[in-house]
Design an enzyme around this catalytic site. Structure first.
Site, PDB file in Angstrom:
ATOM      1  N   GLY A  43       0.773  -1.240   0.000  1.00 14.98           N
ATOM      2  CA  GLY A  43       0.000   0.000   0.000  1.00 14.98           C
ATOM      3  C   GLY A  43       0.800   1.284   0.000  1.00 14.98           C
ATOM      4  N   ASN A  60       1.768   2.934  -2.658  1.00 15.24           N
ATOM      5  CA  ASN A  60       1.173   3.826  -3.667  1.00 15.24           C
ATOM      6  C   ASN A  60      -0.118   4.453  -3.143  1.00 15.24           C
ATOM      7  OD1 ASN A  60       2.613   4.044  -6.377  1.00 15.24           O
ATOM      8  ND2 ASN A  60       2.799   1.861  -5.914  1.00 15.24           N
ATOM      9  N   ARG A  68     -13.463 -16.936 -10.512  1.00 14.91           N
ATOM     10  CA  ARG A  68     -13.116 -15.533 -10.710  1.00 14.91           C
ATOM     11  C   ARG A  68     -14.368 -14.671 -10.910  1.00 14.91           C
ATOM     12  NH1 ARG A  68      -9.093 -14.126 -15.450  1.00 14.91           N
ATOM     13  NH2 ARG A  68      -7.783 -15.455 -14.196  1.00 14.91           N
ATOM     14  N   MET A 105      -3.152  -7.797  -7.026  1.00 11.49           N
ATOM     15  CA  MET A 105      -2.434  -8.922  -7.633  1.00 11.49           C
ATOM     16  C   MET A 105      -3.330  -9.931  -8.354  1.00 11.49           C
ATOM     17  SD  MET A 105       0.590  -8.046  -7.244  1.00 11.49           S
ATOM     18  CE  MET A 105       1.470  -9.508  -7.814  1.00 11.49           C
ATOM     19  N   LEU A 156      -8.286  -9.411 -13.507  1.00 15.89           N
ATOM     20  CA  LEU A 156      -9.735  -9.171 -13.531  1.00 15.89           C
ATOM     21  C   LEU A 156     -10.326  -9.723 -14.827  1.00 15.89           C
ATOM     22  CD1 LEU A 156      -9.429  -5.559 -12.154  1.00 15.89           C
ATOM     23  CD2 LEU A 156     -10.608  -7.443 -10.982  1.00 15.89           C
ATOM     24  N   ASN A 199      -4.259   1.412 -13.629  1.00 16.69           N
ATOM     25  CA  ASN A 199      -3.318   0.541 -12.919  1.00 16.69           C
ATOM     26  C   ASN A 199      -1.928   1.161 -12.994  1.00 16.69           C
ATOM     27  OD1 ASN A 199      -2.338  -1.889 -11.688  1.00 16.69           O
ATOM     28  ND2 ASN A 199      -1.617  -2.572 -13.683  1.00 16.69           N
ATOM     29  N   HIS A 232       2.107  -0.066 -13.208  1.00 13.28           N
ATOM     30  CA  HIS A 232       2.914  -1.247 -13.496  1.00 13.28           C
ATOM     31  C   HIS A 232       4.388  -0.860 -13.439  1.00 13.28           C
ATOM     32  CE1 HIS A 232       3.848  -5.164 -15.216  1.00 13.28           C
ATOM     33  NE2 HIS A 232       4.742  -4.536 -15.953  1.00 13.28           N
ATOM     34  N   THR A 277      -7.420  -2.408 -19.904  1.00  9.03           N
ATOM     35  CA  THR A 277      -8.267  -2.999 -20.945  1.00  9.03           C
ATOM     36  C   THR A 277      -8.154  -4.514 -20.779  1.00  9.03           C
ATOM     37  OG1 THR A 277      -6.408  -2.891 -22.476  1.00  9.03           O
ATOM     38  CG2 THR A 277      -7.974  -1.066 -22.570  1.00  9.03           C
ATOM     39  N   LEU A 333      -3.891  -8.136 -20.545  1.00  8.69           N
ATOM     40  CA  LEU A 333      -3.085  -7.831 -19.358  1.00  8.69           C
ATOM     41  C   LEU A 333      -1.930  -6.858 -19.658  1.00  8.69           C
ATOM     42  CD1 LEU A 333      -2.669  -8.609 -16.342  1.00  8.69           C
ATOM     43  CD2 LEU A 333      -1.006 -10.286 -17.153  1.00  8.69           C
TER      44      LEU A 333
HETATM   45  C1  GRF Z   1       4.082  -1.508  -7.257  1.00  8.78           C
HETATM   46  O1  GRF Z   1       5.394  -1.770  -7.667  1.00  8.78           O
HETATM   47  C2  GRF Z   1       3.164  -1.448  -8.441  1.00  8.78           C
HETATM   48  O2  GRF Z   1       3.777  -0.962  -9.605  1.00  8.78           O
HETATM   49  C3  GRF Z   1       2.792  -2.886  -8.642  1.00  8.78           C
HETATM   50  O3  GRF Z   1       2.675  -3.417  -7.338  1.00  8.78           O
HETATM   51  C4  GRF Z   1       3.491  -2.656  -6.450  1.00  8.78           C
HETATM   52  C5  GRF Z   1       2.598  -2.175  -5.352  1.00  8.78           C
HETATM   53  O4  GRF Z   1       3.292  -1.609  -4.274  1.00  8.78           O
HETATM   54  N1  GRF Z   1       1.584  -3.002  -9.429  1.00  8.78           N
HETATM   55  P1  GRF Z   1       2.488  -0.947  -3.068  1.00  8.78           P
HETATM   56  O5  GRF Z   1       1.513  -1.992  -2.547  1.00  8.78           O
HETATM   57  O6  GRF Z   1       1.764   0.255  -3.600  1.00  8.78           O
HETATM   58  O7  GRF Z   1       3.516  -0.593  -2.033  1.00  8.78           O
END
Ligand code: GRF
Length: 216
Positions: A13, A15, A66, A91, A94, A108, A110, A142, A145
């Site tokens: 978390g 981000n 799913r 993770m 979807l 998202n 990445h 979209t 993936l």
């Molecule tokens: C980040 O590196 C993001 O790019 C990827 O998963 C990681 C998430 O990190 N999709 P955090 O949970 O936000 O610390």
């Protein structure tokens, strides 16, 4: 009107925290109305609670299919009427139906300069290829993936003696600058999703803008 963000997480978390920091600092005009995790005990949930943000856990272990998980996630999201659904370290893959339902509102982050290195272990693969520039991408989601159109990227240098951990930390740090800025551009209307492409100031964006690396 303040934009409503729903943030979906699986783990750490950081981000999410960066987005909450930008909102608190007044550089992102938005409110996180809910944080949804697919695993109980995700560190992101504690971060949200500390900041007074409501949380919901939809435990993925309770689902064998799913479609059932995605339908519960969809229903939970709908309850919060988000303007944007922000995947931040989520993770799960979807389903196409879910993605189509939230198309244009689902973003998202990445950890690579897409289209380079979709999927997992991006830092390890970048090091193995001896690239000198790596980074991260915020993109609209979209059905395919890690292939949705990019909103914004950030460049991160690869240093000669980098380990996977050092490089990952440098990219993560840059992600924390990237995500709030990308969200700001979407919410201000500067960047928009239309007909499967990203438009910037009204014109189709051929290549996403790249923020330069700031730290040494
Ligand atoms: C980040 O590196 C993001 O790019 C990827 O998963 C990681 C998430 O990190 N999709 P955090 O949970 O936000 O610390």
């Amino acid at each position: 009107m303040t934009a409503r963000l729903a943030v979906i997480v699986s783990g750490r978390g950081t981000n999410l925290e960066a987005i909450l920091d930008a909102i608190a600092a007044g550089t992102l005009a938005a409110r996180v109305v809910v944080v949804i995790a697919d695993r109980p005990g995700a560190q992101a949930l504690a971060r949200a609670t500390t900041r007074g943000v409501p949380t919901v856990t939809i435990d993925q272990r309770a689902y064998t299919e799913r479609a059932a998980f995605d339908s519960d996630l969809d229903a939970e999201l709908a309850r919060h009427s988000p303007d944007l659904v922000v995947l931040a370290g989520f993770m799960r893959i979807l389903s196409d139906g879910f993605v189509k339902r939230w198309l244009g509102k689902l973003v998202n982050i990445h950890p690579s300069l897409l289209p380079a290195y979709p999927g997992l272990h991006t830092h390890r693969r970048a090091l193995a290829d001896r690239v000198t520039t790596h980074g991260a991408t915020v993109h609209f989601v979209t059905p395919a993936l890690d292939s949705g159109p990019a909103v914004l990227q950030v460049e991160v240098p690869v240093r000669p003696n980098d380990s996977e951990g050092l490089l990952a930390a440098r990219v993560l740090n840059a992600e924390h600058r990237l995500y709030p800025e990308a969200l700001r551009r979407i919410l201000s209307g500067q960047v928009a999703f239309r007909d499967g492409a990203v438009y910037c100031d009204g014109a189709p964006l051929a290549r996403p803008e790249r923020l330069p690396h700031l730290h040494s």
